[in-house]
Scaffold this motif. Structure first.
Motif, short mmCIF file in Angstrom:
data_model
loop_
_atom_site.label_atom_id
_atom_site.label_comp_id
_atom_site.label_asym_id
_atom_site.label_seq_id
_atom_site.Cartn_x
_atom_site.Cartn_y
_atom_site.Cartn_z
N PRO A 137 0.78 12.12 7.82
CA PRO A 137 0.15 12.18 6.50
C PRO A 137 0.23 10.83 5.80
O PRO A 137 1.27 10.16 5.83
CB PRO A 137 0.97 13.25 5.77
N ILE A 138 -0.87 10.43 5.18
CA ILE A 138 -0.95 9.10 4.58
C ILE A 138 0.14 8.90 3.54
O ILE A 138 0.75 7.83 3.44
CB ILE A 138 -2.35 8.88 3.97
N GLY A 139 0.44 9.92 2.77
CA GLY A 139 1.48 9.80 1.76
C GLY A 139 2.86 9.57 2.32
O GLY A 139 3.78 9.16 1.59
N ARG A 140 3.07 9.84 3.63
CA ARG A 140 4.36 9.64 4.26
C ARG A 140 4.45 8.32 5.02
O ARG A 140 5.50 7.99 5.55
CB ARG A 140 4.67 10.80 5.21
N GLN A 141 3.35 7.59 5.12
CA GLN A 141 3.39 6.31 5.79
C GLN A 141 3.88 5.23 4.83
O GLN A 141 3.59 5.28 3.64
CB GLN A 141 2.00 5.95 6.33
N TRP A 142 4.65 4.30 5.36
CA TRP A 142 5.27 3.29 4.52
C TRP A 142 4.19 2.41 3.90
O TRP A 142 3.32 1.88 4.60
CB TRP A 142 6.23 2.43 5.33
N PRO A 143 4.20 2.25 2.57
CA PRO A 143 3.13 1.48 1.91
C PRO A 143 3.23 0.00 2.19
O PRO A 143 4.24 -0.50 2.69
CB PRO A 143 3.35 1.80 0.42
N ARG A 144 2.17 -0.70 1.85
CA ARG A 144 2.09 -2.14 2.07
C ARG A 144 1.92 -2.84 0.73
O ARG A 144 1.13 -2.40 -0.11
CB ARG A 144 0.91 -2.44 2.99
N ASN A 145 2.64 -3.95 0.54
CA ASN A 145 2.61 -4.70 -0.72
C ASN A 145 1.78 -5.97 -0.57
O ASN A 145 1.73 -6.58 0.51
CB ASN A 145 4.03 -5.09 -1.15
N ASN A 146 1.16 -6.38 -1.68
CA ASN A 146 0.41 -7.63 -1.72
C ASN A 146 0.36 -8.08 -3.18
O ASN A 146 -0.04 -7.30 -4.05
CB ASN A 146 -1.01 -7.42 -1.18
N PRO A 147 0.78 -9.32 -3.48
CA PRO A 147 0.89 -9.74 -4.89
C PRO A 147 -0.44 -9.68 -5.63
O PRO A 147 -1.51 -9.84 -5.05
CB PRO A 147 1.40 -11.18 -4.79
N VAL A 148 -0.32 -9.51 -6.95
CA VAL A 148 -1.48 -9.49 -7.85
C VAL A 148 -1.27 -10.54 -8.93
O VAL A 148 -0.15 -10.70 -9.44
CB VAL A 148 -1.65 -8.10 -8.50
N ALA A 149 -2.33 -11.28 -9.27
CA ALA A 149 -2.26 -12.26 -10.35
C ALA A 149 -3.54 -12.18 -11.17
O ALA A 149 -4.65 -12.15 -10.61
CB ALA A 149 -2.08 -13.67 -9.79
N ILE A 150 -3.38 -12.14 -12.49
CA ILE A 150 -4.52 -12.11 -13.41
C ILE A 150 -4.40 -13.33 -14.31
O ILE A 150 -3.40 -13.51 -15.01
CB ILE A 150 -4.54 -10.82 -14.23
#
Length: 237
Positions: A137-150
Motif C-alpha cells: 500500500p502506498i501509504g505504507r511505503q517510505w516517503p521521499r524528501n526533496n527540499p522546497v524554496a520560495i
C-alpha cells in the motif's frame, strides 16, 4: 423589544467579546510563553488563534513581523517528540503573511523567503509518498524528501499546492489552484496543473508570455497545429 430579544442581544454581545478576548489571548507572539518552543520567533511575529496542528517547533523559524493566519498548520517531522537533528527544517522569513487554513509540512527543508504572501488553504510540503512497490500500500511505503524554496517577495494564490523539489524564484506569482513542481526563475507567473510559466518579466519588455526560444523550466509548450490536407475536392455523385 421582547425579553427574548434582549437576552439574545446580550448573549451575542457576550459571545463576541469572549471570542475577541480568546483570539487575543490565544495568539502566539514573542510575548507568549509558547514562544520558547520555537527555534526562533521574531519580533512582531504572530500566529493567530485558533492555530492548526503545530509540532516540531524546535525546528521551526518564523521571522520578524510575519503574520500566520487562523487554523494554519506548521509541522516539522513525522510527529511530536522526535529528535530531528541540529538544524531547523522549516524557515519562514520576515514580513510574510500565511493565509488561513494553509499547511506547511516540513521533513527535510522548507525555505520561505522574506515578504512572501499566500492566500488561504495553500499546501506546501517537502515530502511525498512513493509507489515503487506495486504490492505494498502506498501509504505504507517510505516517503521521499526533496527540499522546497520560495523566493522573497513572491505571492502564492489560494489553494495552490507546492510539491517536493520545487524552487520558485524571487518576486514570482503562483496562480490559485496551481500544482507546482520543478524549478522556476525570478519574476515569472506560474499557473496550471501541472504548473507552467505563463508569463515572465524581462527588462525593456516588461511582462510577456514565454517564447519558444527561451529555455525555461516550467516552459509553456505551444504545440504547432496540424496542417489539414483534405485532398482534391470531388463532386458528390
Amino acid at each position: 423589544m421582547s425579553p427574548r430579544e434582549v437576552i439574545r442581544r446580550f448573549t451575542g454581545s457576550l459571545v463576541h467579546r469572549a471570542w475577541s478576548f480568546a483570539r487575543t489571548a490565544g495568539a502566539i507572539t514573542p510575548r507568549s510563553p509558547a514562544r520558547y518552543r520555537f527555534r526562533r520567533l521574531g519580533d512582531g511575529a504572530c500566529l493567530s488563534f485558533p492555530q492548526g496542528a503545530i509540532f516540531g517547533e524546535a525546528w521551526i523559524e518564523i521571522g520578524e513581523h510575519t503574520l500566520v493566519g487562523e487554523r494554519v498548520s506548521i509541522s516539522a517531522g513525522m510527529g511530536p517528540g522526535v529528535d530531528l537533528g541540529p538544524d531547523s527544517l522549516v524557515r519562514i522569513g520576515a514580513r510574510c503573511s500565511i493565509g488561513r487554513g494553509s499547511h506547511i509540512v516540513g521533513h527535510h527543508s522548507i525555505d520561505i523567503g522574506d515578504d512572501v504572501f499566500t492566500g488561504p488553504y495553500v499546501y506546501i510540503t517537502d515530502q511525498n509518498h512513493v509507489y515503487d512497490d506495486p504490492d505494498t500500500p502506498i501509504g505504507r511505503q517510505w516517503p521521499r524528501n526533496n527540499p522546497v524554496a520560495i523566493g522573497a517577495g513572491s505571492w502564492i494564490g489560494t489553494g495552490a499546492i507546492i510539491l517536493p523539489g520545487t524552487r520558485i524564484g524571487r518576486q514570482s506569482v503562483v496562480a490559485g489552484g496551481a500544482v507546482v513542481r520543478g524549478e522556476f526563475p525570478d519574476h515569472c507567473v506560474i499557473a496550471g496543473v501541472p504548473a507552467r510559466v505563463v508569463r515572465r518579466y524581462s527588462p525593456g519588455s516588461g511582462w510577456h508570455p514565454p517564447t519558444l526560444d527561451t529555455p525555461l523550466t516550467g516552459h509553456l509548450d505551444v504545440p504547432t497545429p496540424p496542417t489539414l490536407n483534405p485532398g482534391p475536392l470531388t463532386p458528390t455523385p
